[in-house]
Scaffold this active site. Structure first.
Site, PDB file in Angstrom:
ATOM      1  N   HIS A   1       0.874  -1.185   0.000  1.00  0.00           N
ATOM      2  CA  HIS A   1       0.000   0.000   0.000  1.00  0.00           C
ATOM      3  C   HIS A   1       0.903   1.224   0.000  1.00  0.00           C
ATOM      4  O   HIS A   1       1.750   1.385   0.876  1.00  0.00           O
ATOM      5  CB  HIS A   1      -0.923   0.024   1.222  1.00  0.00           C
ATOM      6  CG  HIS A   1      -1.903   1.160   1.180  1.00  0.00           C
ATOM      7  ND1 HIS A   1      -3.156   1.044   0.604  1.00  0.00           N
ATOM      8  CD2 HIS A   1      -1.810   2.448   1.626  1.00  0.00           C
ATOM      9  CE1 HIS A   1      -3.791   2.190   0.701  1.00  0.00           C
ATOM     10  NE2 HIS A   1      -2.995   3.064   1.313  1.00  0.00           N
ATOM     11  N   CYS A   2       0.713   2.102  -0.978  1.00  0.00           N
ATOM     12  CA  CYS A   2       1.569   3.279  -1.140  1.00  0.00           C
ATOM     13  C   CYS A   2       0.817   4.530  -0.711  1.00  0.00           C
ATOM     14  O   CYS A   2      -0.186   4.898  -1.335  1.00  0.00           O
ATOM     15  CB  CYS A   2       2.025   3.400  -2.598  1.00  0.00           C
ATOM     16  SG  CYS A   2       3.086   4.835  -2.891  1.00  0.00           S
ATOM     17  N   MET A   3       1.313   5.188   0.328  1.00  0.00           N
ATOM     18  CA  MET A   3       0.612   6.387   0.809  1.00  0.00           C
ATOM     19  C   MET A   3       0.729   7.542  -0.174  1.00  0.00           C
ATOM     20  O   MET A   3      -0.124   8.436  -0.205  1.00  0.00           O
ATOM     21  CB  MET A   3       1.158   6.808   2.177  1.00  0.00           C
ATOM     22  CG  MET A   3       2.568   7.338   2.153  1.00  0.00           C
ATOM     23  SD  MET A   3       3.037   7.960   3.787  1.00  0.00           S
ATOM     24  CE  MET A   3       4.642   8.656   3.423  1.00  0.00           C
TER      25      MET A   3
ATOM     26  N   ASN B   1      -3.278   4.608  -2.455  1.00  0.00           N
ATOM     27  CA  ASN B   1      -3.873   3.452  -3.136  1.00  0.00           C
ATOM     28  C   ASN B   1      -2.956   2.258  -2.945  1.00  0.00           C
ATOM     29  O   ASN B   1      -1.757   2.410  -2.677  1.00  0.00           O
ATOM     30  CB  ASN B   1      -4.024   3.766  -4.629  1.00  0.00           C
ATOM     31  CG  ASN B   1      -4.987   2.828  -5.331  1.00  0.00           C
ATOM     32  OD1 ASN B   1      -5.644   1.993  -4.712  1.00  0.00           O
ATOM     33  ND2 ASN B   1      -5.079   2.953  -6.646  1.00  0.00           N
TER      34      ASN B   1
END
Length: 252
Positions: A125-127, A131
């Protein structure tokens, strides 16, 4: 498309960073060094604008593209699962149940606590894009990192030490994902593979990631069979359902 993902401080910060680097590179360094009215200045500004535009487009694709959730009606093929060999079973290629979703999840799918659902072929999960990076937007993410690294390299050449750190960070991230693509791994699977390889060595065996089907095929599974479309974040017609993946067992 979920436009609400843009309502995030990290996403807004990424926009600000891109805008800041672009402004400094073009309107400060190129303007003062070569002059935007000169042919050399115009050419450098055009090249950097092109790279920054591709970076921005890839960023938008990453934010807006759904990474791929498990279909509600998904039920594993238990007969096929029983025929799966021991190596695949240990690797997580077997269907599993998600305790949080109270439903089955396909091989390579993982539950994301931020998204509150299981993501197909989840990488992380990439802040910065607010997303998950998963089955349907992993290519766009890798292409984004590539364009961002190239943009930061170009700006480092223009601006000197100011953006070297940014390039080193993005270049390292790009190298990491090139390694993962060449082995057809996700970030989660890489850390699982390190432990699996250690356990295999203890028992005098060798370990190979079950989804590693050869470097070239691994690359085409992610970027597509047409090399001319490898750097297009929206060229994803080659992506399948995210439930079934070729394995080393299929090639043996």
């Amino acid at each position: 498309m979920n436009w609400k993902r843009f309502l995030s401080i990290p996403v807004f910060s990424a926009f600000l960073l891109l805008g800041f680097v672009y402004y400094v590179a073009v309107f400060v360094f190129i303007e003062n060094w070569l002059g935007l009215q000169s042919s050399a200045g115009s050419l450098n500004a055009l090249i950097f604008t092109f790279l920054a535009s591709l970076c921005l487009f890839s960023f938008l694709v990453c934010v807006l593209t759904d990474p791929g959730g498990v279909p509600p009606a998904y039920v594993p093929d238990f007969e096929a699962s029983e025929a799966t060999d021991q190596a695949l079973m240990k690797s997580g290629a077997q269907p599993r149940q998600c305790a949080q979703c109270s439903a089955y999840k396909p091989p390579r799918a993982h539950h994301c606590r931020s998204c509150r659902r299981c993501i197909l072929r989840m990488d992380h999960h990439c802040m910065w894009i607010n997303n998950c990076v998963g089955h349907r937007n992993y290519k766009a993410f890798v292409v984004l990192v590539f364009y961002a690294a190239m943009s930061s390299l170009y700006s480092a050449i223009l601006c000197g030490v100011m953006t070297v750190g940014l390039f080193l960070t993005l270049g390292t991230l790009l190298g990491w994902h090139i390694f993962l693509i060449s082995h057809n791994m996700t970030t989660i699977e890489r850390y699982d593979a390190i432990r699996a390889a250690w356990l295999a060595r203890k028992s005098g065996q060798s370990y190979r990631h079950p989804f590693d089907v050869g470097v070239y095929k691994n690359i085409t599974l992610i970027l597509g069979p047409n090399m001319l479309k490898w750097l297009c974040p929206t060229a994803v017609s080659h992506i399948k359902d995210g439930i079934n993946f070729p394995t080393t067992r299929d090639n043996s």
